[in-house]
Design an enzyme around this catalytic site. Structure first.
Site, PDB file in Angstrom:
ATOM      1  CE  LYS A 197      60.559  60.592  21.616  1.00 36.27           C
ATOM      2  NZ  LYS A 197      60.274  59.164  21.319  1.00 36.27           N
ATOM      3  N   GLY A 218      64.019  56.897  27.751  1.00 41.91           N
ATOM      4  CA  GLY A 218      65.165  56.093  27.383  1.00 41.91           C
ATOM      5  C   GLY A 218      65.810  56.516  26.089  1.00 41.91           C
ATOM      6  CB  SER A 219      64.645  57.188  22.798  1.00 37.34           C
ATOM      7  OG  SER A 219      63.404  57.840  22.994  1.00 37.34           O
ATOM      8  N   GLY A 220      65.529  59.868  24.744  1.00 34.58           N
ATOM      9  CA  GLY A 220      65.875  61.281  24.663  1.00 34.58           C
ATOM     10  C   GLY A 220      65.004  62.145  25.538  1.00 34.58           C
ATOM     11  CG  ASP A 222      57.953  50.135  24.774  1.00 30.48           C
ATOM     12  OD1 ASP A 222      57.620  49.434  25.754  1.00 30.48           O
ATOM     13  OD2 ASP A 222      58.646  51.156  24.877  1.00 30.48           O
TER      14      ASP A 222
END
Length: 978
Positions: free
Chosen positions: A710, A692-694, A809
């Site tokens: 990342k 979801g972030s990269g 999370d």
């Protein structure tokens, strides 16, 4: 004769025709309610269809009278249905039982709606989403025997009408938001067998003084009910009572003498209140009692002899002010399994036969004034797992019998006066993971058989009179994380193989007589945080490899015979404690230590020199120093010009085909690579994941090292990358823990952000359990190792970081595994520190915290996240490890996640072990010992996923539960429902 014949004909005709009409009418009512009031997304009511003359008796959830074929029961438990309260069902006049439990019914239940159900015997609306005040029940409810409205969101008072059910046997209102007081009218329910009012935020108030009127009551369950005042004397009138749970309240005063009249009682839970005074002698009359817990109160006086002689399975009196000797009658108990007397004022000697007659497993008398020897028979039945007796005045020798106690996992007898030698076999117990015997008067040496203690994680033996050297066999303790042998009489050289204990985090050998060199291969200690070798006779040079240890924050080598120069590599460390004083070190003090802050850490080394730091003498200038200095300056200028040239050139290189402005580079660990190597790896052939972030890439560097890179989504793409980037930097940048992934460095430009981490060879736990690598983790021991390691990482975040950090999370995909399947908690993009949660009221988060299947239930209605939310998510991960299933799986059934599936199994059978075994991952080859450990992990998971946050343990407690081998009770709601 004509009239009777006519009547006979009429009656026969009615019998033939009336059932058919009634059956048809029942079907019409059911269909009308289904079509107009219910939402059935899973299709569980798909067989509710009109088929002409056939009735509804074969429809799902419907039970009919076998003679008349009329409907007498509607049970839609767990059907996943939603809608308002379907009062229309009660138009079926033959209906006796109505259960709508475990669905999504919502809205309020009005008195008018419920009034049509007065003919019911059984009404269960539990585990739904009902709100508002409880409905008033009219006096026509003369048949109702079971009323369960638990685990909803009802609020307000309990209406007075709830005390007017003449036949009610079960009243369950626990787990709501009721905030009135507990009315005395409930004591009019003279047929009541079970009363569950726990876990409601009632206005503080007393237990009704007329409680003794409930002479048929068997279960009174009232923890977390804001009870205050004293237990009324009338409680002695509850002659049928089997379970009394008033724990976790504010009750005060004395425990009444009348409690001794509970002739049927089996369990009394009074812990965590404010009771004072002495334990009543009448407790000795409770011959049926098997569990008693009055811990965490202010009780005084002695433990009554007769009470101590009862056949209790568990006795909990810890954290009080009890005194006097522990009665010898306690040793005659043939059923005692758990004894918790810690943190009191008990004195005298322990009964000599304690443990001889029962299967004692958990023994804790720490924090008292007990003298004499530890009883030799505590492990006579070979069941003892926890032996805890620290902070007493125990003396004498340790019995040889303890060396035969293979069941022991946890021993803490420190801060006593026990002397003599430790039995050889005790050093080698196969299940022992904690041995803490520090601050006694033990002597002798560590025998080679210590290699048999394969699970030993902490060996704490400081402050004794042990001598000899450390045996080379200690190197075989692959799980050892803490070794504290300080303040003894050990001598000789350290075995060179000690650096092969890869999990070592703390090594404290100060104040001994060790000699020789410090082992050179210290770079293997990648998890080491504390190293204290001070006040020994170590000689030779300080190994420069110490400077490469990524997590080392405490280094004390003072008061030895060390020589040579101070390695400049030590300046790479981020040290909280640093001391090299009182050695024979020589040469120039490295620039990183050449200031007054480090002066106390360096004094006592007369051969050190410094151009700045007094009182050290200035270093001698070398011959032709002027020409040498000029040469150095010229070389430095040339290097600077070249560096500026390459710096300017690199900053204008293209990333993804665009010319970028200069970027900001932040380094968190000592690295031997640069951003240019990283940029070169950002290609599709190196792509290993997208989230979801990269995107995440694998980068193989010229040094041979592999890292994970990342690259976060750019700002004009997916949003939130700036918050993720800042969160990862602020948390991982300052964290140093062996079970948390290392952030090596970060790099940010105008429209790109890159994070570089240590590479985890085995990917994520989620991939290994559920992906293409699903056959890798077939060994339960590896899974258990992952559970403990991940728990330690989260416990560090919650308890050891200042301020504490919430991950927000936690899931199996965010637990990474290295080549040895050691876990690292990762992905801190949603992490928050507790001080930033919006003030005292804990404001709601602006973004969803967590992933589907892992989110704690309270988040749905509070939008607030606490550390207990992380605990819930970790509980889900534990369930994944045991079952091998994802949090959401079609095999669980409609509208069930893994938590609901496991809870249903845990409450389905009286045989807890049998009910859980079918949940375990069938892919694993398991031994009987594995089953027991897996059951324990499932019990911990159930605690972690308790519906009420207050009922979940802290992560520190979770680590203790997992590591010390003790049995874990179910969450009290689950246990009570069994």
């Amino acid at each position: 004769m004509t009239l009777p014949l006519f009547l006979l004909f009429f009656v026969t005709l009615s019998v033939l025709l009336f059932p058919a009409n009634s059956v048809t009418q029942d079907a019409e009512i059911l269909l009308q309610i289904k079509n107009s009031h219910l939402e059935d997304p899973t299709g569980r009511l798909s067989d509710w269809i009109s088929t002409g003359g056939d009735g509804p008796c074969n429809w799902s959830g419907i039970v009919c009278d076998p003679q008349t074929l009329t409907v007498n029961s509607i049970d839609l438990t767990g059907f996943g249905i939603s809608g308002g309260f379907p009062a229309g069902f009660c138009r079926i006049r033959t209906l006796q039982n109505l259960s709508l439990s475990d669905n999504f019914f919502n809205g309020s239940v009005s008195s008018e709606q419920i009034s049509s159900c007065s003919h019911l015997r059984y009404l269960n609306l539990s585990i739904n989403l009902f709100v508002g005040v409880l409905p008033e029940f009219s006096s026509e409810f003369t048949s109702l025997r079971w009323l369960d409205l638990s685990r909803n969101n009802f609020s307000g008072d309990i209406p007075a009408s709830f005390g007017r059910f003449p036949k009610l046997q079960v009243l369950s209102l626990f787990g709501n938001l009721l905030n009135g007081t507990i009315p005395s009218s409930l004591t009019n329910l003279t047929e009541l067998i079970r009363c569950d009012l726990a876990y409601n935020p009632f206005t503080p108030g007393p237990l009704p003084p007329e409680i003794g009127n409930l002479t048929k009551l068997e279960n009174l369950w009232l923890p977390y009910s804001n009870l205050v005042g004293e237990i009324p004397e009338s409680v002695g009138g509850l002659f049928a009572l089997k379970n009394l749970d008033l724990s976790n309240n504010g009750l005060s005063g004395k425990i009444p003498d009348s409690i001794g009249r509970l002739k049927s009682i089996k369990q009394i839970e009074l812990y965590w209140n404010r009771f004072s005074g002495e334990l009543p002698a009448s407790l000795g009359n409770l011959t049926t009692l098997i569990t008693f817990d009055a811990s965490q109160n202010n009780l005084t006086g002695k433990l009554p002899e007769k009470f101590a002689g009862l056949q209790l399975i568990s006795l909990g009196l810890n954290d009080n002010q009890l005194e006097g000797e522990i009665p010898t009658s306690l040793a005659s108990n043939t059923k005692l399994v758990q004894l918790k007397l810690f943190n009191n004022r008990f004195s005298g000697v322990l009964p000599g036969d304690l443990g001889r007659n029962s299967n004692l497993e958990d023994f804790d008398v720490s924090g008292n004034y007990i003298v004499g020897k530890l009883p030799p028979f505590l492990c006579h039945r070979k069941k003892l797992r926890r032996l805890v007796a620290f902070n007493n005045k125990l003396s004498g020798n340790l019995s040889e019998y303890y060396g035969d106690c293979n069941s022991l996992t946890y021993v803490r007898i420190f801060n006593n006066e026990i002397s003599g030698t430790v039995p050889d076999r005790l050093w080698s117990l196969p299940r022992l993971y904690l041995l803490e015997i520090k601050n006694n008067r033990f002597e002798g040496w560590i025998p080679p058989v210590i290699s048999g203690s394969k699970k030993l994680a902490q060996l704490l033996i400081s402050g004794n009179q042990f001598s000899g050297g450390l045996p080379v066999e200690i190197c075989q303790l692959s799980e050892l994380a803490v070794l504290d042998a300080s303040r003894n009489r050990f001598s000789g050289e350290l075995p060179s193989c000690i650096t092969e204990i890869r999990k070592l985090q703390k090594l404290d050998l100060q104040e001994n007589m060790f000699s020789g060199k410090i082992p050179s291969r210290v770079s293997l200690w990648t998890d080491l945080t504390d190293l204290n070798l001070s006040r020994n006779r170590f000689s030779g040079e300080i190994p420069s490899e110490l400077g490469s240890l990524p997590d080392l924050t405490y280094l004390d080598l003072s008061e030895n015979l060390l020589s040579g120069e101070i390695p400049t590599q030590l300046t790479n460390l981020k040290l909280n404690k640093f001391n090299l004083s009182c050695n024979n070190l020589a040469g120039k003090i490295p620039p990183g230590f050449d200031n007054n802050f480090y002066l106390p850490s360096l004094i006592g080394n007369p051969y050190l020199c410094s151009p700045n730091l007094k009182p050290f003498p200035p270093c001698r200038k070398a011959k032709s120093a002027t020409w040498f200095l000029i040469a150095v300056l010229i070389s430095s200028c040339l290097l600077l010009l070249l560096s500026l040239f390459w710096f300017y050139k690199s900053k204008t290189k293209s990333i993804g085909g665009k010319t970028k402005l200069p970027w900001k580079l932040t380094t968190f660990h000592n690295t031997s690579f640069n951003e240019e190597e990283i940029f070169a790896s950002l290609s599709e052939e190196n792509l290993i994941g997208t989230g979801g972030s990269g995107k995440v890439y694998r980068a193989r560097l010229k040094t041979g090292q592999t890292v994970a890179v990342k690259r976060l989504w750019e700002g004009n793409g997916k949003t939130g990358n700036l918050g993720v980037y800042q969160s990862e930097m602020e948390t991982l940048g300052r964290i140093r823990h062996g079970n948390i992934v290392k952030l090596l460095f970060s790099c940010a430009g105008e429209d790109f952000r890159i994070l570089v981490y240590e590479y985890m060879e085995n990917g994520s736990l989620g991939d290994v359990l559920h992906g293409e690598k699903g056959g890798v983790l077939l060994d339960w021991h590896k899974r258990f190792k992952i559970a403990v390691g991940a728990a330690q990482g989260l416990a560090y975040l919650h308890h050891d970081c200042v301020p504490p950090i919430l991950h927000r999370d936690v899931k199996s995909n965010n637990i990474l595994l290295d080549e040895e399947f050691s876990p690292r908690v990762a992905d801190f993009g949603l992490a928050k520190t507790l001080q930033r949660e919006g003030g005292e009221d804990g404001s709601a988060m602006s973004r969803v915290a967590g992933s589907y299947g892992y989110i704690a239930p309270e988040y749905a209605y509070t939008m607030k996240v606490t550390e207990k939310s992380d605990v819930y998510s970790f509980g889900v991960v534990l369930m994944e490890l045991v079952t091998g299933k994802r949090p959401i799986d079609s095999s669980f059934g409609e509208n069930k996640d893994i938590v609901k599936w496991v809870i249903d199994a845990a409450t389905a059978s009286e045989d807890h072990c049998l009910s859980l075994q079918h949940l375990m991952d069938s892919r694993m080859n398991l031994s009987s010992g594995d089953y027991k450990e897996m059951e324990k992990v499932l019990d911990v998971a159930l605690l972690c996923t308790s519906a009420f946050p207050m009922n979940r343990p802290s992560m520190r407690r979770v680590v203790e539960f997992l590591k010390d081998g003790r049995d874990v009770s179910f969450p009290s709601i689950t246990r009570h429902s069994k």
